[in-house]
Write an enzyme that holds these catalytic residues in place. Sequence first.
Site, PDB file in Angstrom:
ATOM      1  N   HIS A   1      -3.028   7.130   6.031  1.00 47.85           N
ATOM      2  CA  HIS A   1      -1.769   7.303   5.433  1.00 47.85           C
ATOM      3  C   HIS A   1      -1.310   8.678   5.438  1.00 47.85           C
ATOM      4  O   HIS A   1      -1.876   9.582   4.495  1.00 47.85           O
ATOM      5  CB  HIS A   1      -1.303   6.551   4.313  1.00 47.85           C
TER       6      HIS A   1
ATOM      7  N   GLU B   1      -4.532   9.635   2.927  1.00 42.67           N
ATOM      8  CA  GLU B   1      -5.227   8.651   2.500  1.00 42.67           C
ATOM      9  C   GLU B   1      -5.725   7.719   3.344  1.00 42.67           C
ATOM     10  O   GLU B   1      -5.147   7.351   4.374  1.00 42.67           O
ATOM     11  CB  GLU B   1      -4.537   7.600   1.600  1.00 42.67           C
TER      12      GLU B   1
ATOM     13  N   ASN C   1       1.198   5.885  -3.916  1.00 42.25           N
ATOM     14  CA  ASN C   1       2.257   5.081  -4.158  1.00 42.25           C
ATOM     15  C   ASN C   1       2.121   4.020  -5.117  1.00 42.25           C
ATOM     16  O   ASN C   1       3.259   3.988  -5.972  1.00 42.25           O
ATOM     17  CB  ASN C   1       2.858   4.307  -2.754  1.00 42.25           C
TER      18      ASN C   1
END
Length: 734
Positions: free
Chosen positions: A451, A463, A501
């Site tokens: 990510h 990530e 997130n």
Amino acid sequence: MIYQGNAITVVRGDDDIATLTFDLQDESVNKLSSAVVTELDEAVKALQGESGLAGLLLTSAKEAFIVGADITEFQAMFGKGGDFLESMLVRVHGIFNAIEDLPFPTVTAINGLALGGGCEVLLTTDFRVMSESAQIGLPETKLGILPGWGGCVRLPRLIGADNAVEWIAGGTQNRADVALKMGAVDAVVPAEQLEAAARDILARAIAGELDYRARRAEKQQPLKLGPIEQMMAFETAKGYVAGKVGPHYPAPVEAIKVIQKGAGEERARAQAIESKAFVKLAMGEVAFNLVGLFMNDQVVKKRGARYEKQARPVKQAAVLGAGIMGGGIAYQSASKGTPILMKDIKDDAIELGLKEARKLFAKQVERGKLTTEKMAERLTNIRPTLAYGDFGHVDLVVEAVVENPKVKEAVLAEVEAEVSEQTILTSNTSTISITRLAQNLKRPENFCGMHFFNPVHRMPLVEVIRGEQTSDAAVAATVAYARAMGKTPIVVNDCPGFLVNRVLFPYFGGFSLLMEQGADFARVDKVMEKFGWPMGPAYLLDVVGLDTAVHAGEVMAEGFPERMGSLAGGAKGEGDSQSAIQMMFENDRLGQKNAKGFYAYEEDRRGKPKKVRDEAAIELVKGVARESREFSDEEIIARMMVPLCLEAVRCLEDGIVGSPAEADMALIYGIGFPPFRGGALRYIDAMGVDAFVALADDLAKELGALYAPTDKLREMAAAGERFYDTQNQAPAQA
């Protein structure tokens, strides 16, 4: 042999020149730990007791000269209090002054990095010779302190007050050519000629050709600056630097004040001024947190390096999906030397990706970081394609298509059939479960999440998400590739939203609840920006995109319905109401992408979006308010920060992230958590776990599960535990 220690040796040559060599045993670099400083003291005393010496050469047997003080000791030292720090500084000044006062000329041969305390050591000698590839600097302000071993005193007298202010306040590492131009060093030579050049200067000084005493006297006397020059050098600089660094980082401005106050003083008094300011900063929370941040960064890098050692190198990469994101990933890979295929199914998407990469390379040329020739060479590392022709030779694929699970599953299955059995597949997804995306793959062990954060070229974090079937080899290869791209990878386990997130959306949940109770979103933004965030929550939502936020909110609500059910609809999950975020989305206010969200957006002179007040947005937000309340700054901060910090705690407890250090660094690198506050878990430590739990409990009574502490956090509070051990900086739960 004049002196032999674990880190320092002093040898007398036939020419009566002593060579002091820094070579810290069992370490890859030289650093000035308290033990090494003690050795330096002993070595200098041995030099003082040696008769008939003609000169001294300071050298290093490592690739770097000295990388600085041993930062791992800082927080324990800071914890001993101001009196201890004051006595430590007095002692080190005494050692460094003794080098400066030796009864013969001295020269330093700078073969590599000489930073912080390492730079302050070389400033004590009469002359300095630098290898062409070496760099010197005083980066202490980046740790919330200032040069405390004479750097604020000696450097201005060598290179001038204005240049010293720039170097010290900016914390810059400076190339050899710059150092020579400024007068910080006396010569720059190829590495193989370094020692010969240093000895030549020493011989000329011994012969009287170079006046080392005059050099020495200049470093020990007041700066020759008149009142107008002082005002120009210092007052203007203080205003400029204060505006640039903001109110949360006092060290750069304090360093300028120290240089200013010491300018009219001789060495002893100027050093006393420097010491007093160092102690003041070192005893503050900002320095403690920034040093902790450095320590956390080292933890993350060491873990990344361990993965990298196990990895098969990525020599050829590919990205699926061009456009802005794909172009950014391709640029980052190509710019760091890993060739990459950029595939899409449409010519216009390919062109958009290439345009993005060319734009980013062109900016590097504009800034003088690249030549036009280098730019052209690196652009050839990106090969656009509409077909899978060369994918059989790809080591790692980054899928970066639209954030839709069905589309991603289809694309991943398609590419798996085109690559070798060893190829690692990764998905640049921000929310979709890696375990779910692996369901239709024949080799799920070769698949993980990768990510990237937007914009790719600026955001340091990647990530790396481990699914239920992801192998260690896949994780290792992905970490290695991220590091090769110049990114900081943090390995996390699979869950809705992963780490960053998942932690961010409770923050947005807190924002939605404030809107429901009638808070002014522009004021909330100002309060949180004053707190230290680069942008407030409403502005951040506009940048992220309200459509993206709604989609991610639905994923989070499905994954954690008790706490985050409200993110899919109205407050507390009530289906007949809307959150402010959904209200914006349903009124086609998507944020910067269509120039209207919580704010309206106009282009500034540089063509970048500039937010402006929008009455239509204000009226829409009023429509979701169920009451009208005034909130203090402290209430707004608590309402925003508590849910975010609690979710970071849950991620640690759930094993989504491996340590407090990795959790905090991910939030700082991924969403701009205020660095001077050290991260969410260090923020809880600073407040006190018991005080944080009490605050969360008070809020939970009114606001529900989003604010409720975990049982384990309550146990920590009752036991007086912390997330970090302040004595040795080993994360308590690592």
